[in-house]
Design a protein around this motif. Structure first.
Motif, PDB file in Angstrom:
ATOM      1  N   GLU A 114       0.859  -1.236  -0.017  1.00 20.45           N
ATOM      2  CA  GLU A 114       0.020  -0.183  -0.004  1.00 20.45           C
ATOM      3  C   GLU A 114       0.878   1.059  -0.004  1.00 20.45           C
ATOM      4  O   GLU A 114       0.459   2.249  -0.526  1.00 20.45           O
ATOM      5  CB  GLU A 114      -0.874   0.043   1.154  1.00 20.45           C
ATOM      6  N   SER A 115       1.836   1.159   0.697  1.00 22.78           N
ATOM      7  CA  SER A 115       2.684   2.516   0.617  1.00 22.78           C
ATOM      8  C   SER A 115       3.378   2.502  -0.546  1.00 22.78           C
ATOM      9  O   SER A 115       3.710   3.980  -0.858  1.00 22.78           O
ATOM     10  CB  SER A 115       3.947   2.173   1.593  1.00 22.78           C
ATOM     11  N   LEU A 116       3.547   1.858  -1.707  1.00 25.68           N
ATOM     12  CA  LEU A 116       4.119   1.993  -3.111  1.00 25.68           C
ATOM     13  C   LEU A 116       3.065   3.171  -3.742  1.00 25.68           C
ATOM     14  O   LEU A 116       3.584   3.611  -4.701  1.00 25.68           O
ATOM     15  CB  LEU A 116       4.296   0.794  -3.680  1.00 25.68           C
ATOM     16  N   LYS A 117       1.832   3.246  -3.465  1.00 21.60           N
ATOM     17  CA  LYS A 117       0.817   3.872  -4.004  1.00 21.60           C
ATOM     18  C   LYS A 117       0.860   5.247  -3.161  1.00 21.60           C
ATOM     19  O   LYS A 117      -0.113   6.054  -3.936  1.00 21.60           O
ATOM     20  CB  LYS A 117      -0.487   3.273  -3.659  1.00 21.60           C
ATOM     21  N   GLN A 118       1.655   5.675  -2.194  1.00 26.40           N
ATOM     22  CA  GLN A 118       1.765   7.037  -1.764  1.00 26.40           C
ATOM     23  C   GLN A 118       3.253   7.372  -1.876  1.00 26.40           C
ATOM     24  O   GLN A 118       3.980   6.983  -2.475  1.00 26.40           O
ATOM     25  CB  GLN A 118       1.685   6.759  -0.267  1.00 26.40           C
ATOM     26  N   ASN A 119       3.155   8.928  -1.886  1.00 27.90           N
ATOM     27  CA  ASN A 119       4.266   9.540  -1.749  1.00 27.90           C
ATOM     28  C   ASN A 119       4.668   9.699  -0.479  1.00 27.90           C
ATOM     29  O   ASN A 119       4.563  10.684   0.205  1.00 27.90           O
ATOM     30  CB  ASN A 119       3.876  11.038  -2.351  1.00 27.90           C
ATOM     31  N   ILE A 120       5.587   8.948  -0.244  1.00 30.03           N
ATOM     32  CA  ILE A 120       6.306   8.982   0.895  1.00 30.03           C
ATOM     33  C   ILE A 120       7.593   9.689   1.064  1.00 30.03           C
ATOM     34  O   ILE A 120       8.325   9.452   0.402  1.00 30.03           O
ATOM     35  CB  ILE A 120       6.638   7.349   1.539  1.00 30.03           C
ATOM     36  N   ARG A 121       7.350  10.626   2.097  1.00 31.62           N
ATOM     37  CA  ARG A 121       8.571  11.634   2.039  1.00 31.62           C
ATOM     38  C   ARG A 121       9.339  11.109   3.388  1.00 31.62           C
ATOM     39  O   ARG A 121      10.644  11.854   3.540  1.00 31.62           O
ATOM     40  CB  ARG A 121       7.893  13.053   2.358  1.00 31.62           C
ATOM     41  N   LEU A 157      14.757  -2.444   9.225  1.00 29.26           N
ATOM     42  CA  LEU A 157      15.414  -3.663   8.412  1.00 29.26           C
ATOM     43  C   LEU A 157      14.780  -4.430   7.910  1.00 29.26           C
ATOM     44  O   LEU A 157      14.938  -4.947   6.990  1.00 29.26           O
ATOM     45  CB  LEU A 157      16.734  -4.007   9.528  1.00 29.26           C
ATOM     46  N   ILE A 158      13.670  -5.450   8.900  1.00 30.27           N
ATOM     47  CA  ILE A 158      12.967  -6.239   8.435  1.00 30.27           C
ATOM     48  C   ILE A 158      12.112  -5.864   7.404  1.00 30.27           C
ATOM     49  O   ILE A 158      11.676  -6.602   6.289  1.00 30.27           O
ATOM     50  CB  ILE A 158      12.242  -6.935   9.656  1.00 30.27           C
ATOM     51  N   PHE A 159      11.521  -4.712   7.619  1.00 31.39           N
ATOM     52  CA  PHE A 159      10.569  -3.867   6.656  1.00 31.39           C
ATOM     53  C   PHE A 159      11.116  -3.861   5.455  1.00 31.39           C
ATOM     54  O   PHE A 159      10.791  -4.175   4.347  1.00 31.39           O
ATOM     55  CB  PHE A 159      10.030  -2.682   7.152  1.00 31.39           C
ATOM     56  N   PHE A 160      12.359  -3.199   5.269  1.00 33.64           N
ATOM     57  CA  PHE A 160      12.885  -3.130   3.978  1.00 33.64           C
ATOM     58  C   PHE A 160      13.539  -4.347   3.336  1.00 33.64           C
ATOM     59  O   PHE A 160      13.382  -4.339   2.080  1.00 33.64           O
ATOM     60  CB  PHE A 160      14.085  -2.275   4.167  1.00 33.64           C
ATOM     61  N   GLU A 161      13.676  -5.432   4.031  1.00 34.59           N
ATOM     62  CA  GLU A 161      14.218  -6.633   3.329  1.00 34.59           C
ATOM     63  C   GLU A 161      12.732  -7.220   2.674  1.00 34.59           C
ATOM     64  O   GLU A 161      12.876  -7.815   1.705  1.00 34.59           O
ATOM     65  CB  GLU A 161      14.400  -7.656   4.496  1.00 34.59           C
ATOM     66  N   LYS A 162      11.637  -6.842   3.377  1.00 30.95           N
ATOM     67  CA  LYS A 162      10.515  -7.562   2.697  1.00 30.95           C
ATOM     68  C   LYS A 162      10.185  -6.571   1.565  1.00 30.95           C
ATOM     69  O   LYS A 162       9.666  -7.005   0.542  1.00 30.95           O
ATOM     70  CB  LYS A 162       9.342  -7.294   3.652  1.00 30.95           C
ATOM     71  N   ILE A 177       9.157  -7.141  -2.526  1.00 26.26           N
ATOM     72  CA  ILE A 177       7.841  -6.741  -3.305  1.00 26.26           C
ATOM     73  C   ILE A 177       8.218  -5.880  -4.575  1.00 26.26           C
ATOM     74  O   ILE A 177       7.653  -5.998  -5.251  1.00 26.26           O
ATOM     75  CB  ILE A 177       7.223  -5.936  -2.293  1.00 26.26           C
ATOM     76  N   VAL A 178       9.499  -5.316  -4.470  1.00 29.02           N
ATOM     77  CA  VAL A 178      10.012  -4.511  -5.484  1.00 29.02           C
ATOM     78  C   VAL A 178      11.291  -5.074  -6.022  1.00 29.02           C
ATOM     79  O   VAL A 178      12.411  -4.904  -5.513  1.00 29.02           O
ATOM     80  CB  VAL A 178      10.383  -3.064  -5.079  1.00 29.02           C
ATOM     81  N   PRO A 179      11.045  -6.387  -6.807  1.00 33.51           N
ATOM     82  CA  PRO A 179      12.158  -6.936  -7.261  1.00 33.51           C
ATOM     83  C   PRO A 179      13.589  -6.214  -7.865  1.00 33.51           C
ATOM     84  O   PRO A 179      14.636  -6.718  -7.666  1.00 33.51           O
ATOM     85  CB  PRO A 179      11.757  -7.911  -8.441  1.00 33.51           C
ATOM     86  N   GLY A 180      13.369  -5.220  -8.588  1.00 40.46           N
ATOM     87  CA  GLY A 180      14.308  -4.373  -9.011  1.00 40.46           C
ATOM     88  C   GLY A 180      15.104  -3.272  -8.293  1.00 40.46           C
ATOM     89  O   GLY A 180      15.563  -2.890  -8.964  1.00 40.46           O
ATOM     90  N   SER A 181      14.610  -3.645  -7.110  1.00 35.74           N
ATOM     91  CA  SER A 181      15.242  -2.179  -6.033  1.00 35.74           C
ATOM     92  C   SER A 181      16.746  -2.244  -5.746  1.00 35.74           C
ATOM     93  O   SER A 181      17.212  -1.483  -5.502  1.00 35.74           O
ATOM     94  CB  SER A 181      14.381  -2.190  -4.689  1.00 35.74           C
ATOM     95  N   GLY A 182      17.184  -3.702  -6.111  1.00 36.09           N
ATOM     96  CA  GLY A 182      18.587  -4.016  -5.675  1.00 36.09           C
ATOM     97  C   GLY A 182      19.091  -3.704  -4.187  1.00 36.09           C
ATOM     98  O   GLY A 182      20.123  -3.226  -3.808  1.00 36.09           O
ATOM     99  N   GLY A 183      17.749  -3.522  -3.353  1.00 34.45           N
ATOM    100  CA  GLY A 183      17.849  -3.575  -2.003  1.00 34.45           C
ATOM    101  C   GLY A 183      18.416  -1.818  -1.583  1.00 34.45           C
ATOM    102  O   GLY A 183      18.839  -1.827  -0.471  1.00 34.45           O
ATOM    103  N   LYS A 184      17.961  -1.067  -2.291  1.00 36.22           N
ATOM    104  CA  LYS A 184      18.268   0.309  -2.249  1.00 36.22           C
ATOM    105  C   LYS A 184      17.002   1.174  -2.028  1.00 36.22           C
ATOM    106  O   LYS A 184      15.830   0.947  -2.652  1.00 36.22           O
ATOM    107  CB  LYS A 184      18.963   0.953  -3.272  1.00 36.22           C
ATOM    108  N   ILE A 185      16.861   1.945  -0.845  1.00 34.56           N
ATOM    109  CA  ILE A 185      15.595   2.725  -0.872  1.00 34.56           C
ATOM    110  C   ILE A 185      15.319   3.653  -1.797  1.00 34.56           C
ATOM    111  O   ILE A 185      14.134   3.921  -2.031  1.00 34.56           O
ATOM    112  CB  ILE A 185      15.780   3.403   0.907  1.00 34.56           C
ATOM    113  N   CYS A 186      16.188   4.042  -2.290  1.00 28.37           N
ATOM    114  CA  CYS A 186      15.872   5.127  -3.424  1.00 28.37           C
ATOM    115  C   CYS A 186      15.156   4.574  -4.432  1.00 28.37           C
ATOM    116  O   CYS A 186      14.389   5.336  -5.235  1.00 28.37           O
ATOM    117  CB  CYS A 186      17.221   5.558  -3.938  1.00 28.37           C
ATOM    118  N   ASN A 187      15.230   3.364  -4.747  1.00 29.94           N
ATOM    119  CA  ASN A 187      14.439   2.472  -5.799  1.00 29.94           C
ATOM    120  C   ASN A 187      12.926   2.137  -5.254  1.00 29.94           C
ATOM    121  O   ASN A 187      12.238   1.634  -6.064  1.00 29.94           O
ATOM    122  CB  ASN A 187      14.937   1.307  -6.217  1.00 29.94           C
ATOM    123  N   ILE A 188      13.042   2.288  -3.964  1.00 25.53           N
ATOM    124  CA  ILE A 188      11.562   2.041  -3.460  1.00 25.53           C
ATOM    125  C   ILE A 188      10.578   3.228  -3.146  1.00 25.53           C
ATOM    126  O   ILE A 188       9.493   3.372  -3.339  1.00 25.53           O
ATOM    127  CB  ILE A 188      11.575   1.044  -1.960  1.00 25.53           C
TER     128      ILE A 188
END
Length: 510
Positions: free
Chosen positions: A203-210, A220-225, A229-240
């Motif tokens: 659901e957060s991916l549908k939002q403009n999270i600032r 850390l557990i959340f970002f691992e998940k 959810i975002v396979p092409g993110s490469g584990g980087k928050i900038c891509n999420i």
């Protein structure tokens, strides 16, 4: 969504001007005397002759230090949950349910409407410091994602509710903040942590999270998940979350997590910002870089005192406040707040790095004191030593706990057992031995008592380290019903049964 950042920047200019001309001692004394005047006709105020208190000194002479148990037994227990005009005027509308990290004892922390205003002011100060350091910020053009516990509240008696602090925060959000808060209440109510982070992530991916905030281990557990959810993110928050500006962390020492978060934030413009909140009140926020100290908030309905840690159990300890605090001293934090806690021993320890304005570093907990054999190791020294040892083998620690190993016979020595989970899998036996050696070396450098006990092997055995496989701590916390949200992995475990439970679980976890 309307970008309200220009309004925030205007307020920030006014707020900064006020902070720059504030006399911290005068402001804190004013805060105390306001609280005393408001409460002079309560049972507590009459008992302690609040009507005769005209100064900080008067207050300290009339009101002794108390721990939670003393408030509970002496003032709350008999009439809970309806506390009317006992330590604060009127009926206490909320209780933040807080479990002791090490003991597990449930605490019912009074929370008032005045406390809502106090916390809101502290939260806005955090935003003020962010936009001050980031003139191009558009922080208020999107939403703030708070990764907390369940927001479900229980009505204990008509008009009186209890629950997680994050649940009270959701229920009492100011109108201006509600449209900018994520998750919505129906999602915040979810209790199952694993289900919750899956749903919140999508659901957060549908939002403009600032901005996003939470306890580091659960983030850390959340970002691992999110990398799943975002396979092409490469584990980087900038891509999420490409528009993320601020990652807010608090609740535990950040030292073991710092390097991992820097890696996650590579390529992102988001900055790390630390906060120091508690169920009893908001204490400080980061206004400078990580490690430079947190700036105390001194004008939001809370009065602070500081007692040298070695005096906390003395009958008449020295009670410092902002007027006479000293740099470099390990203090126990004492709070008087706008919810009816008076000279309350919070349980945290801090050390000041600046006096003008007052800036502090959180050094640990009063109960987080590893000294089964007289070694007097505090939380801050452990965090630093674990981080140092991890860096020495080029690894990152996800979580760890330590406790005493008592000797099985009078002729043998005791020691410390560390259960450590690294971010990397496949840590070798040789690396574990190297980690233990570096940890031992660093602790000896930081703590003279520990060094003396380790010298020649006369007082303590070398530290023993058990490797916990990735995911072991989260699974252990889940097995105890303490997964996610506000729950924290206990760093120092002096309870032998609890330490044995963790050790057995970690050794069996696959």
């Amino acid at each position: 969504m309307l970008n309200a950042t220009p309004l925030l920047k205007l307020y920030a200019k006014i707020r900064r001007a006020k902070l720059n001309r504030t006399n911290y001692a005068e402001q804190q004394e004013q805060e105390l005397l306001k609280l005393v005047k408001i409460s002079q006709n309560t049972e507590f105020g009459i008992e302690h002759k609040f009507n005769a208190i005209k100064s900080v000194s008067d207050f300290q002479n009339r009101v002794p230090l108390r721990r939670y148990e003393q408030f509970w037994e002496g003032y709350f227990k008999e009439r809970f949950p309806k506390l009317n005009n006992i330590t604060w005027p009127g009926v206490i509308p909320y209780f933040a349910v807080s479990s002791g990290t090490t003991s597990g004892t449930t605490k019912w922390i009074p929370y008032t409407h005045e406390m809502t205003s106090s916390n809101a002011k502290a939260g806005v100060d955090l935003l003020v410091h962010h936009v001050t350091q980031n003139p191009a910020s558009r922080l208020m053009a999107g939403k703030s994602f708070v990764l907390g516990g369940s927001s479900e509240l229980v009505e204990r008696t008509p008009g009186v509710y209890s629950g997680d602090l994050s649940g009270i925060a959701v229920k009492t959000l100011p109108l201006w903040a509600r449209a900018r808060y994520f998750p919505p209440q129906k999602l915040a109510l979810l209790k199952n942590w694993e289900e919750k982070i899956q749903i919140l992530g999508r659901e957060s991916l549908k939002q403009n999270i600032r901005s996003i905030s939470g306890v580091p281990s659960w983030l850390l557990i959340f970002f691992e998940k999110m990398t799943e959810i975002v396979p092409g993110s490469g584990g980087k928050i900038c891509n999420i979350y490409p528009k993320l500006e601020m990652l807010v962390h608090g609740g535990v020492s950040f030292a073991p997590y710092h390097k991992k978060f820097l890696e996650l934030l590579e390529g992102s413009r988001a900055e790390l910002r630390e906060v120091y909140p508690a169920s009893e009140g908001f204490i400080a926020v980061g206004d400078r870089s990580y490690g430079d100290g947190l700036r105390m908030i001194i004008d939001h309905g809370i009065f602070f005192e500081f007692v040298p840690l070695e005096e906390i159990d003395k009958p008449s300890p020295t009670r410092h406040w902002v007027r006479d605090l000293e740099l470099g001293v390990n203090y126990a934090v004492i709070i008087t707040n706008c919810a009816g806690l008076w000279s309350y021993v919070l349980g945290d320890t801090v050390r000041f790095v600046d006096r003008d304005p007052p800036r502090l570093l959180v050094t640990g907990r009063i109960s987080y004191y590893l000294s089964a054999f007289g070694e007097h190791v505090i939380d801050e020294e452990l965090e630093d030593s674990v981080s140092y040892a991890a860096a020495s083998i080029s690894k990152q620690v996800v979580d760890y706990s330590v406790g005493p190993i008592f000797p099985s016979a009078s002729s043998t020595l005791g020691g410390h057992l560390y259960v450590v989970e690294f971010a990397q899998a496949g840590v070798s036996t040789a690396e574990i031995e190297s980690f233990a050696g570096a940890l031992d070396k660093r602790l000896s450098e930081r703590n003279e008592d520990y060094e003396a006990h380790r010298a020649g092997g006369y007082g303590l055995n070398p530290p023993k380290v058990i490797l916990a496989k990735p995911g072991a701590f989260a699974a252990w916390m889940k097995s105890r019903g303490k997964l996610g949200g506000k729950h924290k992995v206990p760093r120092i475990i002096n309870d032998t049964a609890l330490l044995d439970s963790l050790r057995t679980f970690a050794e069996a976890y696959k």
